[in-house]
Design a protein around this motif. Sequence first.
Motif, PDB file in Angstrom:
ATOM      1  N   LYS A  34       4.352  -6.413  26.606  1.00  0.00           N
ATOM      2  CA  LYS A  34       3.284  -5.648  25.946  1.00  0.00           C
ATOM      3  C   LYS A  34       2.631  -6.475  24.845  1.00  0.00           C
ATOM      4  O   LYS A  34       1.404  -6.476  24.698  1.00  0.00           O
ATOM      5  CB  LYS A  34       3.866  -4.359  25.372  1.00  0.00           C
ATOM      6  N   LEU A  35       3.448  -7.202  24.076  1.00  0.00           N
ATOM      7  CA  LEU A  35       2.904  -8.057  23.020  1.00  0.00           C
ATOM      8  C   LEU A  35       2.031  -9.162  23.611  1.00  0.00           C
ATOM      9  O   LEU A  35       1.006  -9.536  23.042  1.00  0.00           O
ATOM     10  CB  LEU A  35       4.037  -8.680  22.206  1.00  0.00           C
ATOM     11  N   LYS A  36       2.451  -9.682  24.755  1.00  0.00           N
ATOM     12  CA  LYS A  36       1.721 -10.776  25.384  1.00  0.00           C
ATOM     13  C   LYS A  36       0.319 -10.346  25.787  1.00  0.00           C
ATOM     14  O   LYS A  36      -0.618 -11.151  25.806  1.00  0.00           O
ATOM     15  CB  LYS A  36       2.498 -11.288  26.601  1.00  0.00           C
ATOM     16  N   THR A  37       0.158  -9.070  26.150  1.00  0.00           N
ATOM     17  CA  THR A  37      -1.150  -8.575  26.573  1.00  0.00           C
ATOM     18  C   THR A  37      -2.090  -8.378  25.386  1.00  0.00           C
ATOM     19  O   THR A  37      -3.296  -8.227  25.571  1.00  0.00           O
ATOM     20  CB  THR A  37      -1.022  -7.239  27.330  1.00  0.00           C
ATOM     21  N   GLN A  38      -1.519  -8.349  24.179  1.00  0.00           N
ATOM     22  CA  GLN A  38      -2.340  -8.204  22.985  1.00  0.00           C
ATOM     23  C   GLN A  38      -2.820  -9.591  22.571  1.00  0.00           C
ATOM     24  O   GLN A  38      -2.137 -10.333  21.886  1.00  0.00           O
ATOM     25  CB  GLN A  38      -1.544  -7.538  21.865  1.00  0.00           C
ATOM     26  N   GLU A  39      -4.002  -9.955  23.018  1.00  0.00           N
ATOM     27  CA  GLU A  39      -4.519 -11.314  22.852  1.00  0.00           C
ATOM     28  C   GLU A  39      -4.497 -11.746  21.390  1.00  0.00           C
ATOM     29  O   GLU A  39      -4.948 -11.030  20.500  1.00  0.00           O
ATOM     30  CB  GLU A  39      -5.952 -11.393  23.386  1.00  0.00           C
ATOM     31  N   GLY A  40      -3.936 -12.914  21.186  1.00  0.00           N
ATOM     32  CA  GLY A  40      -3.898 -13.456  19.834  1.00  0.00           C
ATOM     33  C   GLY A  40      -2.728 -12.981  19.008  1.00  0.00           C
ATOM     34  O   GLY A  40      -2.613 -13.330  17.840  1.00  0.00           O
ATOM     35  N   ASP A  41      -1.833 -12.188  19.592  1.00  0.00           N
ATOM     36  CA  ASP A  41      -0.677 -11.713  18.824  1.00  0.00           C
ATOM     37  C   ASP A  41       0.248 -12.893  18.520  1.00  0.00           C
ATOM     38  O   ASP A  41       0.746 -13.544  19.440  1.00  0.00           O
ATOM     39  CB  ASP A  41       0.084 -10.646  19.606  1.00  0.00           C
ATOM     40  N   PRO A  42       0.483 -13.190  17.251  1.00  0.00           N
ATOM     41  CA  PRO A  42       1.263 -14.377  16.888  1.00  0.00           C
ATOM     42  C   PRO A  42       2.743 -14.098  16.653  1.00  0.00           C
ATOM     43  O   PRO A  42       3.476 -14.981  16.238  1.00  0.00           O
ATOM     44  CB  PRO A  42       0.613 -14.785  15.561  1.00  0.00           C
ATOM     45  N   SER A  43       3.201 -12.860  16.915  1.00  0.00           N
ATOM     46  CA  SER A  43       4.544 -12.481  16.475  1.00  0.00           C
ATOM     47  C   SER A  43       5.656 -13.151  17.271  1.00  0.00           C
ATOM     48  O   SER A  43       6.781 -13.264  16.784  1.00  0.00           O
ATOM     49  CB  SER A  43       4.708 -10.953  16.533  1.00  0.00           C
ATOM     50  N   VAL A  44       5.377 -13.564  18.508  1.00  0.00           N
ATOM     51  CA  VAL A  44       6.398 -14.247  19.310  1.00  0.00           C
ATOM     52  C   VAL A  44       5.869 -15.624  19.695  1.00  0.00           C
ATOM     53  O   VAL A  44       5.044 -15.759  20.591  1.00  0.00           O
ATOM     54  CB  VAL A  44       6.765 -13.442  20.570  1.00  0.00           C
ATOM     55  N   GLY A  45       6.363 -16.645  19.004  1.00  0.00           N
ATOM     56  CA  GLY A  45       5.908 -17.999  19.282  1.00  0.00           C
ATOM     57  C   GLY A  45       6.799 -18.754  20.233  1.00  0.00           C
ATOM     58  O   GLY A  45       6.439 -19.816  20.740  1.00  0.00           O
ATOM     59  N   ALA A  46       8.001 -18.213  20.494  1.00  0.00           N
ATOM     60  CA  ALA A  46       8.977 -18.923  21.326  1.00  0.00           C
ATOM     61  C   ALA A  46       8.656 -18.780  22.812  1.00  0.00           C
ATOM     62  O   ALA A  46       7.931 -17.877  23.234  1.00  0.00           O
ATOM     63  CB  ALA A  46      10.372 -18.371  21.055  1.00  0.00           C
ATOM     64  N   GLU A  47       9.243 -19.691  23.585  1.00  0.00           N
ATOM     65  CA  GLU A  47       9.163 -19.586  25.039  1.00  0.00           C
ATOM     66  C   GLU A  47       9.960 -18.375  25.499  1.00  0.00           C
ATOM     67  O   GLU A  47      11.047 -18.096  24.986  1.00  0.00           O
ATOM     68  CB  GLU A  47       9.735 -20.854  25.675  1.00  0.00           C
ATOM     69  N   VAL A  48       9.437 -17.630  26.473  1.00  0.00           N
ATOM     70  CA  VAL A  48      10.115 -16.442  26.997  1.00  0.00           C
ATOM     71  C   VAL A  48      10.625 -16.730  28.403  1.00  0.00           C
ATOM     72  O   VAL A  48       9.866 -17.126  29.280  1.00  0.00           O
ATOM     73  CB  VAL A  48       9.164 -15.220  27.021  1.00  0.00           C
ATOM     74  N   ILE A  49      11.924 -16.552  28.601  1.00  0.00           N
ATOM     75  CA  ILE A  49      12.543 -16.738  29.915  1.00  0.00           C
ATOM     76  C   ILE A  49      13.365 -15.489  30.225  1.00  0.00           C
ATOM     77  O   ILE A  49      14.313 -15.162  29.503  1.00  0.00           O
ATOM     78  CB  ILE A  49      13.456 -17.975  29.959  1.00  0.00           C
ATOM     79  N   VAL A  50      13.002 -14.800  31.279  1.00  0.00           N
ATOM     80  CA  VAL A  50      13.715 -13.574  31.665  1.00  0.00           C
ATOM     81  C   VAL A  50      15.014 -13.939  32.376  1.00  0.00           C
ATOM     82  O   VAL A  50      15.069 -14.900  33.149  1.00  0.00           O
ATOM     83  CB  VAL A  50      12.817 -12.714  32.584  1.00  0.00           C
ATOM     84  N   TRP A  51      16.079 -13.169  32.097  1.00  0.00           N
ATOM     85  CA  TRP A  51      17.372 -13.426  32.738  1.00  0.00           C
ATOM     86  C   TRP A  51      17.899 -12.176  33.437  1.00  0.00           C
ATOM     87  O   TRP A  51      17.612 -11.048  33.024  1.00  0.00           O
ATOM     88  CB  TRP A  51      18.402 -13.929  31.739  1.00  0.00           C
ATOM     89  N   SER A  52      18.677 -12.408  34.489  1.00  0.00           N
ATOM     90  CA  SER A  52      19.347 -11.306  35.200  1.00  0.00           C
ATOM     91  C   SER A  52      20.856 -11.444  35.170  1.00  0.00           C
ATOM     92  O   SER A  52      21.574 -10.469  35.350  1.00  0.00           O
ATOM     93  CB  SER A  52      18.872 -11.249  36.660  1.00  0.00           C
ATOM     94  N   SER A  53      21.332 -12.684  34.971  1.00  0.00           N
ATOM     95  CA  SER A  53      22.776 -12.924  34.916  1.00  0.00           C
ATOM     96  C   SER A  53      23.061 -14.040  33.927  1.00  0.00           C
ATOM     97  O   SER A  53      22.155 -14.774  33.512  1.00  0.00           O
ATOM     98  CB  SER A  53      23.318 -13.309  36.296  1.00  0.00           C
TER      99      SER A  53
END
Length: 241
Positions: free
Chosen positions: A210-229
């Motif tokens: 949801k944050l990613k869809t908010q263009e220009g949102d600077p709150s998460v600067g880290a790389e995002v990697i989804v995990w399942s295990s």
Amino acid sequence: MTILVVLDFDHTVVDDNSDTWVLKCLPGQTLPDCLKNSYRKGHWTEHMGRVMSYIGDQGISPERVRGVMETIPLTSGMAELLTFISKNKSTIDCIVISDSNSIFIDWILKATGLQEAVDLVFTNPAWFNESGFMEVECYHSHDCDKCPVNLCKRRVLELYVSDQTESGTPYERVIYVGDGGNDLCPTSFLRERDVVMPRKGYTLEKLLAKLKTQEGDPSVGAEVIVWSSGSDILQALKTRM
């Protein structure tokens, strides 16, 4: 330079919620409605204090509670991840920041035999009183309006990294692994070279998306990697060492 792995506990290290798993020690494995309905949003730790008093009132011994808690399953691949971390302590630090409690986490980690992988646990302190009832209190007080009253994970992470840097252990990279809504706040502390790993299909993944869809949102600067295990986390860790 050292990598810091930060792990949530419920639905991350273990594949369930330790605070609800404890209800399995009750004859009916459930609470009376009056106790269920006593929960107030953001005040889970207070609620768990009442739950543990109720369990004590039913004559359930600490040994029985421990036996039940030791049966909670680890998340798939988590044993392999923790084993790898424990074998690479010269380059990997690992901490747990959790809204569970110190007794549950200590029991569970010792039962797995993997407690050596974890350097420190930051969670709500718990103890058994003179009556043999378990009591739980808030980890700290804080002024963050995004977090439950008992624990701001960002504040814990900030202080820990600051203390480590001052003592001569600056982290090259932080890898933060979690699943829930209370794991969102600490992600805003992370830098571009850091990694936040939300569990697939859980609240944290949805909030980050949801944050990613908010263009220009600077709150998460880290790389995002989804995990399942835990295997996904291990692979991400190995490639960044």
